[in-house]
Design a protein around this motif. Structure first.
Motif, PDB file in Angstrom:
ATOM      1  N   TRP A   1       0.807  -1.226   0.000  1.00 13.99           N
ATOM      2  CA  TRP A   1       0.000   0.000   0.000  1.00 13.99           C
ATOM      3  C   TRP A   1       0.838   1.273   0.000  1.00 13.99           C
ATOM      4  N   ILE A   2       2.061   1.195   0.527  1.00 11.63           N
ATOM      5  CA  ILE A   2       2.884   2.395   0.688  1.00 11.63           C
ATOM      6  C   ILE A   2       3.928   2.465  -0.427  1.00 11.63           C
ATOM      7  N   GLN A   3       3.842   3.489  -1.243  1.00 11.05           N
ATOM      8  CA  GLN A   3       4.788   3.676  -2.353  1.00 11.05           C
ATOM      9  C   GLN A   3       5.489   5.027  -2.275  1.00 11.05           C
ATOM     10  N   SER A   4       4.785   6.021  -1.751  1.00  9.90           N
ATOM     11  CA  SER A   4       5.285   7.395  -1.752  1.00  9.90           C
ATOM     12  C   SER A   4       5.032   8.043  -0.394  1.00  9.90           C
ATOM     13  N   TYR A   5       5.736   9.130  -0.125  1.00  8.17           N
ATOM     14  CA  TYR A   5       5.502   9.883   1.109  1.00  8.17           C
ATOM     15  C   TYR A   5       4.067  10.370   1.179  1.00  8.17           C
ATOM     16  N   ARG A   6       3.421  10.478   0.022  1.00  6.23           N
ATOM     17  CA  ARG A   6       2.019  10.906   0.000  1.00  6.23           C
ATOM     18  C   ARG A   6       1.090   9.856   0.617  1.00  6.23           C
ATOM     19  N   ASP A   7       1.574   8.613   0.702  1.00 10.00           N
ATOM     20  CA  ASP A   7       0.768   7.536   1.294  1.00 10.00           C
ATOM     21  C   ASP A   7       0.896   7.493   2.816  1.00 10.00           C
ATOM     22  N   LEU A   8       1.750   8.338   3.365  1.00 11.25           N
ATOM     23  CA  LEU A   8       2.020   8.330   4.803  1.00 11.25           C
ATOM     24  C   LEU A   8       1.433   9.563   5.484  1.00 11.25           C
ATOM     25  N   PRO A   9       1.093   9.482   6.763  1.00  8.10           N
ATOM     26  CA  PRO A   9       1.177   8.283   7.593  1.00  8.10           C
ATOM     27  C   PRO A   9       0.003   7.337   7.344  1.00  8.10           C
ATOM     28  N   VAL A  10       0.202   6.078   7.664  1.00  5.21           N
ATOM     29  CA  VAL A  10      -0.886   5.096   7.681  1.00  5.21           C
ATOM     30  C   VAL A  10      -1.227   4.853   9.152  1.00  5.21           C
ATOM     31  N   LEU A  11      -2.472   5.111   9.513  1.00  2.11           N
ATOM     32  CA  LEU A  11      -2.899   5.027  10.915  1.00  2.11           C
ATOM     33  C   LEU A  11      -4.064   4.041  11.021  1.00  2.11           C
ATOM     34  N   ILE A  12      -3.741   2.795  11.329  1.00  8.06           N
ATOM     35  CA  ILE A  12      -4.769   1.745  11.339  1.00  8.06           C
ATOM     36  C   ILE A  12      -4.787   1.016  12.682  1.00  8.06           C
ATOM     37  N   ASN A  13      -6.008   0.719  13.130  1.00  5.95           N
ATOM     38  CA  ASN A  13      -6.224  -0.091  14.333  1.00  5.95           C
ATOM     39  C   ASN A  13      -7.065  -1.303  13.969  1.00  5.95           C
ATOM     40  N   GLN A  14      -6.846  -2.397  14.680  1.00  2.90           N
ATOM     41  CA  GLN A  14      -7.637  -3.600  14.470  1.00  2.90           C
ATOM     42  C   GLN A  14      -8.184  -4.109  15.807  1.00  2.90           C
TER      43      GLN A  14
ATOM     44  N   GLN B   1      -7.158  -4.925  20.999  1.00  2.00           N
ATOM     45  CA  GLN B   1      -6.982  -4.052  19.846  1.00  2.00           C
ATOM     46  C   GLN B   1      -5.489  -3.910  19.634  1.00  2.00           C
ATOM     47  N   GLU B   2      -5.097  -3.797  18.371  1.00  2.00           N
ATOM     48  CA  GLU B   2      -3.684  -3.566  18.057  1.00  2.00           C
ATOM     49  C   GLU B   2      -3.609  -2.474  16.997  1.00  2.00           C
ATOM     50  N   GLY B   3      -2.920  -1.411  17.341  1.00  3.10           N
ATOM     51  CA  GLY B   3      -2.717  -0.331  16.388  1.00  3.10           C
ATOM     52  C   GLY B   3      -1.392  -0.513  15.672  1.00  3.10           C
ATOM     53  N   HIS B   4      -1.373  -0.223  14.376  1.00  2.34           N
ATOM     54  CA  HIS B   4      -0.145  -0.357  13.579  1.00  2.34           C
ATOM     55  C   HIS B   4      -0.064   0.851  12.652  1.00  2.34           C
ATOM     56  N   THR B   5       0.992   1.627  12.799  1.00  2.00           N
ATOM     57  CA  THR B   5       1.111   2.841  11.996  1.00  2.00           C
ATOM     58  C   THR B   5       2.472   2.902  11.298  1.00  2.00           C
ATOM     59  N   ALA B   6       2.512   3.644  10.198  1.00  2.00           N
ATOM     60  CA  ALA B   6       3.749   3.831   9.432  1.00  2.00           C
ATOM     61  C   ALA B   6       3.948   5.317   9.175  1.00  2.00           C
ATOM     62  N   HIS B   7       5.197   5.776   9.274  1.00  2.00           N
ATOM     63  CA  HIS B   7       5.496   7.212   9.211  1.00  2.00           C
ATOM     64  C   HIS B   7       6.755   7.481   8.387  1.00  2.00           C
ATOM     65  N   GLU B   8       6.882   8.735   7.970  1.00  2.00           N
ATOM     66  CA  GLU B   8       8.057   9.148   7.209  1.00  2.00           C
ATOM     67  C   GLU B   8       9.320   9.166   8.064  1.00  2.00           C
ATOM     68  N   THR B   9       9.202   9.671   9.290  1.00  2.00           N
ATOM     69  CA  THR B   9      10.398   9.918  10.094  1.00  2.00           C
ATOM     70  C   THR B   9      10.318   9.255  11.463  1.00  2.00           C
ATOM     71  N   GLU B  10      11.485   9.102  12.065  1.00  2.00           N
ATOM     72  CA  GLU B  10      11.551   8.590  13.433  1.00  2.00           C
ATOM     73  C   GLU B  10      10.812   9.519  14.390  1.00  2.00           C
ATOM     74  N   GLU B  11      10.980  10.814  14.200  1.00  2.00           N
ATOM     75  CA  GLU B  11      10.333  11.794  15.074  1.00  2.00           C
ATOM     76  C   GLU B  11       8.817  11.619  15.068  1.00  2.00           C
TER      77      GLU B  11
END
Length: 482
Positions: free
Chosen positions: A127-140, A163-173
């Motif tokens: 699902w993630i190809q570009s910085y435009r796809d970030l952040p991804v903020l999903i919970n299950q 519940q488990e949240g899983h997110t993806a981001h551009e930077t460590e910060e």
């Protein structure tokens, strides 16, 4: 012996056997029952409704912080676990495997989900190809399976809900900011909704989540002095991004690995709720999660019973319309005293009594499950009075739990001190730690206590390691735990 007295004696006192008390209460209050499968329980309606209220409180906050819910398969290919070495080593002993389906042997074993980092990592790489796809903020919201050797209903079962949240981001910060944001969401729900005070802090390296860079936890103290890890939030760094090839084209047109997080809470919060607030009369439930917030008990002789119940029905409707979770018990085949004990045992926060004389005076009686306070209130102001008592009970429950934790929190300087304390008293201890795994293991070997976390806030900073006497790198909370 009266029926009322007999009823109360069916619960083992906490001081006699805390574990037995816990099992007595959850079974007698009909929160759960044992299933035919070892280590798995059936959530009965009251137990499941408590979870639903916790879920509602969490979910609204997740949505407010921009997260959305999704669902991923519970079957995970074995090859996924091999991609992140530390992760598979951490979970392998607890994994149940599916080796055959439809009468045929599978080409690749499938694990029943212990956690979803691997499956979600695989999907994020698509699902993630570009910085435009970030952040991804999903919970299950899902069930997970971890084949535990020793189980305890709600607190540690082979299958549980979470519940488990899983997110993806551009930077460590950004990822670290997310990690701490969700830890704060957990603290808010656990303290303000469940009325359970917690100690927030960072896990030591040996106690962090398998595959994480840093793990942060919320630790709660039970009435027997043991700890329950009430929730965790993890900064995963790029470990899973590298393992599952979660790359994105950056703003500078370079391929970069995403920084990911995961965070979770589970139905062990129900166990914590029971152990933090319950007493020898049974459950004590915070109003915000209690399935029944108010129970109405009409009282009076048979000749006046119909009139009392008719008025009680009217008041019931008023409370119901105001959003109060109210129940009427107008049974005539059991005594009011029996009902009082029954609903105290079930942890109903407020009891409302109304009889013929109350009707004549336009009043009724409210009784707090926590303080036992009886308050005569005007029926015309009933909704406001009930809401005020519910709010008061909620605050009192937090304050009592907070005071208990403070009274059973100790500071030690040496391992001998800690050992003596653990043998004589219940509770948490604060001690210095040099940072070596050897000293951490020694504490567990000698005292049975494990490091809970390195607290963000503490009343003192330790300077010497309790084991080796070298300078302390950290001030750590130690406790025996569930």
């Amino acid at each position: 012996m009266s029926n009322d007295k007999q009823f109360v004696e069916e619960i083992t006192p906490q001081s006699e056997d805390f574990s037995r008390w816990y099992i007595d209460v959850i079974k007698k209050a009909e929160l759960m029952d044992y299933s035919p499968v070892r280590g798995c329980i059936v959530f009965r309606p009251d137990g499941f409704e408590i979870w639903e209220h916790i879920k509602e409180a969490m979910d609204v906050r997740f949505r407010e912080t921009g997260h959305r819910n999704a669902y991923f398969p519970m079957f995970i290919p074995e090859s996924f676990f091999q991609k992140e070495k530390e992760h598979v080593e951490g979970f392998n002993p607890e994994l149940p495997w599916v080796t055959e389906a439809g009468g045929e042997k599978l080409e690749e074993r499938l694990a029943i989900r212990p956690t979803s980092e691997t499956m979600i990592g695989h999907m994020y790489s698509k699902w993630i190809q570009s910085y435009r796809d970030l952040p991804v903020l999903i919970n299950q919201w899902a069930n997970v399976v971890r084949w535990e050797k020793r189980t305890l209903p709600f607190l540690r079962t082979s299958e549980f809900l979470w519940q488990e949240g899983h997110t993806a981001h551009e930077t460590e910060e950004e990822a670290r900011e997310e990690t701490m944001k969700m830890l704060e969401v957990y603290r808010e729900v656990i303290e303000e909704v469940l009325a359970i005070p917690v100690i927030t802090g960072q896990k030591t390296p040996s106690e962090k989540f398998a595959g994480a860079k840093d793990t942060f936890s919320l630790e709660a103290m039970m009435k027997d002095g043991r700890a329950v890890q009430a929730g965790t939030s993890h900064y995963m760094g790029t470990n899973f991004a590298v393992a599952f090839d979660i790359k994105y084209l950056s703003r500078e047109n370079n391929l970069e690995f995403a920084h990911t997080t995961s965070w979770g809470t589970s139905t062990r919060l129900i166990g914590a709720l029971i152990m933090v607030h319950g007493d020898d009369r049974g459950l004590a439930l915070p109003p915000k999660v209690a399935p029944t917030q108010v129970v109405m008990v009409p009282i009076g002789p048979p000749k006046k019973r119909d009139a009392v119940i008719a008025r009680a029905d009217e008041l019931f409707t008023e409370l119901k319309q105001a959003g109060v979770r109210v129940k009427m018990d107008d049974r005539s085949d059991v005594s009011p005293g029996w009902k009082f004990n029954e609903y105290e045992m079930r942890g109903v926060p407020v009891r409302l009594e109304i009889g013929p004389r109350d009707m004549e005076n336009g009043v009724c009686v409210l009784v707090s499950r926590i303080s036992g306070e009886k308050k005569i209130v005007q029926q015309d102001n009933l909704v406001e009075e009930v809401q005020a008592m519910l709010a008061q009970v909620q605050l009192e429950m937090y304050d009592r739990a907070k005071n208990f934790m403070e009274e059973n929190f100790y500071s030690v300087d040496t391992l001998d001190e800690m050992k003596a304390l653990m043998e004589e008293k219940r509770g948490f201890t604060l001690a210095g730690w040099c940072g070596s795994e050897e000293c951490e293991d020694k504490v567990k070997e000698v005292t049975g206590a494990t490091s809970r976390n390195i607290p963000f806030k503490t009343t003192e900073q330790k300077t010497i390691c309790l084991c080796c006497g070298k300078p302390a790198k950290h001030t750590v909370v130690f406790a025996r735990a569930y």
